[in-house]
Design a protein around this motif. Sequence first.
Motif, PDB file in Angstrom:
ATOM      1  N   LEU A  79       0.826  -1.203   0.000  1.00  0.00           N
ATOM      2  CA  LEU A  79       0.000   0.000   0.000  1.00  0.00           C
ATOM      3  C   LEU A  79       0.864   1.257   0.000  1.00  0.00           C
ATOM      4  N   VAL A  80       1.901   1.263   0.834  1.00  0.00           N
ATOM      5  CA  VAL A  80       2.772   2.441   0.896  1.00  0.00           C
ATOM      6  C   VAL A  80       3.569   2.583  -0.388  1.00  0.00           C
ATOM      7  N   ALA A  81       4.187   1.491  -0.835  1.00  0.00           N
ATOM      8  CA  ALA A  81       5.059   1.570  -2.009  1.00  0.00           C
ATOM      9  C   ALA A  81       4.271   1.807  -3.289  1.00  0.00           C
ATOM     10  N   ALA A  82       3.223   1.017  -3.507  1.00  0.00           N
ATOM     11  CA  ALA A  82       2.447   1.155  -4.732  1.00  0.00           C
ATOM     12  C   ALA A  82       1.631   2.448  -4.729  1.00  0.00           C
ATOM     13  N   GLY A  83       1.138   2.855  -3.551  1.00  0.00           N
ATOM     14  CA  GLY A  83       0.409   4.118  -3.477  1.00  0.00           C
ATOM     15  C   GLY A  83       1.301   5.296  -3.825  1.00  0.00           C
ATOM     16  N   SER A  84       2.518   5.299  -3.281  1.00  0.00           N
ATOM     17  CA  SER A  84       3.470   6.363  -3.617  1.00  0.00           C
ATOM     18  C   SER A  84       3.814   6.344  -5.101  1.00  0.00           C
ATOM     19  N   SER A  85       3.998   5.133  -5.622  1.00  0.00           N
ATOM     20  CA  SER A  85       4.335   4.999  -7.039  1.00  0.00           C
ATOM     21  C   SER A  85       3.235   5.563  -7.921  1.00  0.00           C
ATOM     22  N   ALA A  86       1.989   5.240  -7.622  1.00  0.00           N
ATOM     23  CA  ALA A  86       0.880   5.748  -8.430  1.00  0.00           C
ATOM     24  C   ALA A  86       0.823   7.279  -8.397  1.00  0.00           C
ATOM     25  N   LEU A  87       1.057   7.856  -7.230  1.00  0.00           N
ATOM     26  CA  LEU A  87       1.005   9.316  -7.099  1.00  0.00           C
ATOM     27  C   LEU A  87       2.119  10.008  -7.872  1.00  0.00           C
ATOM     28  N   THR A  88       3.173   9.285  -8.189  1.00  0.00           N
ATOM     29  CA  THR A  88       4.289   9.869  -8.948  1.00  0.00           C
ATOM     30  C   THR A  88       3.820  10.397 -10.296  1.00  0.00           C
ATOM     31  N   CYS A 130       8.399   5.057  -3.200  1.00  0.00           N
ATOM     32  CA  CYS A 130       8.561   6.302  -2.439  1.00  0.00           C
ATOM     33  C   CYS A 130       9.641   7.182  -3.057  1.00  0.00           C
ATOM     34  N   PHE A 131      10.732   6.564  -3.490  1.00  0.00           N
ATOM     35  CA  PHE A 131      11.843   7.328  -4.057  1.00  0.00           C
ATOM     36  C   PHE A 131      11.408   8.053  -5.326  1.00  0.00           C
ATOM     37  N   HIS A 132      10.695   7.374  -6.205  1.00  0.00           N
ATOM     38  CA  HIS A 132      10.247   8.011  -7.449  1.00  0.00           C
ATOM     39  C   HIS A 132       9.335   9.196  -7.172  1.00  0.00           C
ATOM     40  N   LEU A 134       9.288  11.162  -4.546  1.00  0.00           N
ATOM     41  CA  LEU A 134      10.058  12.281  -3.990  1.00  0.00           C
ATOM     42  C   LEU A 134      10.967  12.914  -5.036  1.00  0.00           C
ATOM     43  N   VAL A 135      11.572  12.105  -5.895  1.00  0.00           N
ATOM     44  CA  VAL A 135      12.445  12.638  -6.943  1.00  0.00           C
ATOM     45  C   VAL A 135      11.639  13.459  -7.948  1.00  0.00           C
ATOM     46  N   ALA A 136      10.470  12.967  -8.323  1.00  0.00           N
ATOM     47  CA  ALA A 136       9.630  13.716  -9.256  1.00  0.00           C
ATOM     48  C   ALA A 136       9.135  15.016  -8.616  1.00  0.00           C
ATOM     49  N   THR A 137       8.832  14.982  -7.323  1.00  0.00           N
ATOM     50  CA  THR A 137       8.421  16.198  -6.612  1.00  0.00           C
ATOM     51  C   THR A 137       9.573  17.199  -6.545  1.00  0.00           C
ATOM     52  N   TRP A 138      10.781  16.694  -6.299  1.00  0.00           N
ATOM     53  CA  TRP A 138      11.974  17.550  -6.303  1.00  0.00           C
ATOM     54  C   TRP A 138      12.139  18.231  -7.657  1.00  0.00           C
ATOM     55  N   ALA A 139      11.990  17.483  -8.731  1.00  0.00           N
ATOM     56  CA  ALA A 139      12.130  18.054 -10.065  1.00  0.00           C
ATOM     57  C   ALA A 139      11.058  19.095 -10.336  1.00  0.00           C
ATOM     58  N   ALA A 156      14.463  16.419  -1.634  1.00  0.00           N
ATOM     59  CA  ALA A 156      15.754  15.750  -1.807  1.00  0.00           C
ATOM     60  C   ALA A 156      16.193  15.084  -0.510  1.00  0.00           C
ATOM     61  N   GLY A 157      16.003  15.774   0.617  1.00  0.00           N
ATOM     62  CA  GLY A 157      16.364  15.186   1.906  1.00  0.00           C
ATOM     63  C   GLY A 157      15.552  13.948   2.221  1.00  0.00           C
ATOM     64  N   LEU A 158      14.258  14.004   1.919  1.00  0.00           N
ATOM     65  CA  LEU A 158      13.405  12.831   2.146  1.00  0.00           C
ATOM     66  C   LEU A 158      13.801  11.687   1.215  1.00  0.00           C
ATOM     67  N   ALA A 159      14.160  12.027  -0.028  1.00  0.00           N
ATOM     68  CA  ALA A 159      14.623  10.995  -0.958  1.00  0.00           C
ATOM     69  C   ALA A 159      15.863  10.304  -0.414  1.00  0.00           C
ATOM     70  N   PHE A 160      16.751  11.066   0.229  1.00  0.00           N
ATOM     71  CA  PHE A 160      17.935  10.462   0.852  1.00  0.00           C
ATOM     72  C   PHE A 160      17.546   9.547   2.004  1.00  0.00           C
ATOM     73  N   LEU A 161      16.514   9.898   2.733  1.00  0.00           N
ATOM     74  CA  LEU A 161      16.063   9.030   3.831  1.00  0.00           C
ATOM     75  C   LEU A 161      15.438   7.735   3.311  1.00  0.00           C
ATOM     76  N   VAL A 162      15.079   7.713   2.022  1.00  0.00           N
ATOM     77  CA  VAL A 162      14.556   6.495   1.407  1.00  0.00           C
ATOM     78  C   VAL A 162      15.688   5.663   0.815  1.00  0.00           C
TER      79      VAL A 162
END
Length: 447
Positions: A79-88, A130-132, A134-139, A156-162
């Motif tokens: 749920l966390v991983a796929a949900g984050s991925s879909a929101l990307t 989650c990484f995707h 955050l990276v897309a949000t950073w961009a 970017a900081g949150l992406a590093f925490l992932v």
Amino acid sequence: MARRLGWLLALAVLVRAVGCALRPMPARDGVAYLWLAERTAHGDLGGLFDTVFHPLYPLLVGLLLAAAPGLAPEVAGQLVAAGSSALTVVPLFAVARRLHGATAATWAAAMFALGAWFVRHPAECMSEGCFHLLVATWALAAVHERARPGLGGIAAGLAFLVRPEGAAAAVVGAWFFGRRLGMRAALVHAGAAAAVASLLPLGALASGHGFVLTPKAAFNWSVGAGGAGSALAHYAEQWLRLPGNAWEGLGYLVFPLAVAGVAGRWRRGLDDRERLLLVPFLVQCAVLPLLFSHHRFVSGYGVLLLPFAGHAAAALAARPGWRIVLPLLLVASEAKLWLATPTDRGLERELGRWLAGQLAQGETLATDMPRVVYFAGRAPPPPRPILAADLQAWAAAPGCRFVALRTGRTDEVVPRLRALGYDALALPPHLQADPAAASVQLWARPR
């Protein structure tokens, strides 16, 4: 435009729901994340820093498990991983539209929504989803008409925490904001990224592990170039594998389109916003061979190449006939999502659960199948190849009662098991009917 984005988001959600249903079992690293998440759900926040994995993804899964105790950990992880991925899809669409127009953005988002590995990794409880996001949000924070250096730094900081490669976004972002908005913006971005990213070394320090910027650095060196006979030969070999892994990880159609899109824009002169998307991927490709070149790792910043792929696809689709052919080619190129679904992971789960009922407090097992360890209620081993020497050492430990092996993987361990007092044991009757049962050996010794 909002309706188009809504349909693309719905497509991403639907495909990921099907992907999670087809692949209900976590990957090898996935069980390590779930182990950390379960400890977090039970209040052991310090446990997040006991492995080489960065803590944000298992923390989010752990919070979900704490809020919904009846949820299976693997479902929470999906749920966390796929949900984050879909929101990307949302920030990716916005980035591509800002750079290359609405048609290119539609193609880029559709490529991500349908991309087999963009779906399969989150379905297997991996951190890429989650990484995707955050990276897309950073961009997006960088290329938006109202650039937000602080928001970009936080992302970017949150992406590093992932994942450790999130550090590249912090560095490249500081360069970009400095060129575009001046030194103050660069400092704001870098400061925000550093403040968020510092939670990892501070957490490690507070939990007794010392001040370590990233636990992955030394680990990756030891299992990669540092542990090879020749670091230079290792690097060269892994570097040569990068194109093939990028082709696999980004998509058989998507990667050539991304290359064509970059080449086309390069001839016209890349602007700083396009370099912002390209440079982190190039940095990742320069660093990856120090560990191993793998399609999963290439996808981290590879997601930022999708706007270029969308640009090339939009130009191609404008030609007669291609508007129909190109979507068919895209779907066909990602058919591996629906094929080659592993069938042996269910056996590993059921064997692990059975062993959990056989093991007393303090007893352990030795196996080359990390999922078995996790479902037996024990901490999964570190994410490196399990060697025969490892299995022999684990089996020789006084508290080890069972050894489970994949036939043909570490057969040289078997003679040593008999010397340690182990006897071959038939799998439980309810597992013997599983088609994968013939490939598993079980050994036991008395208490």
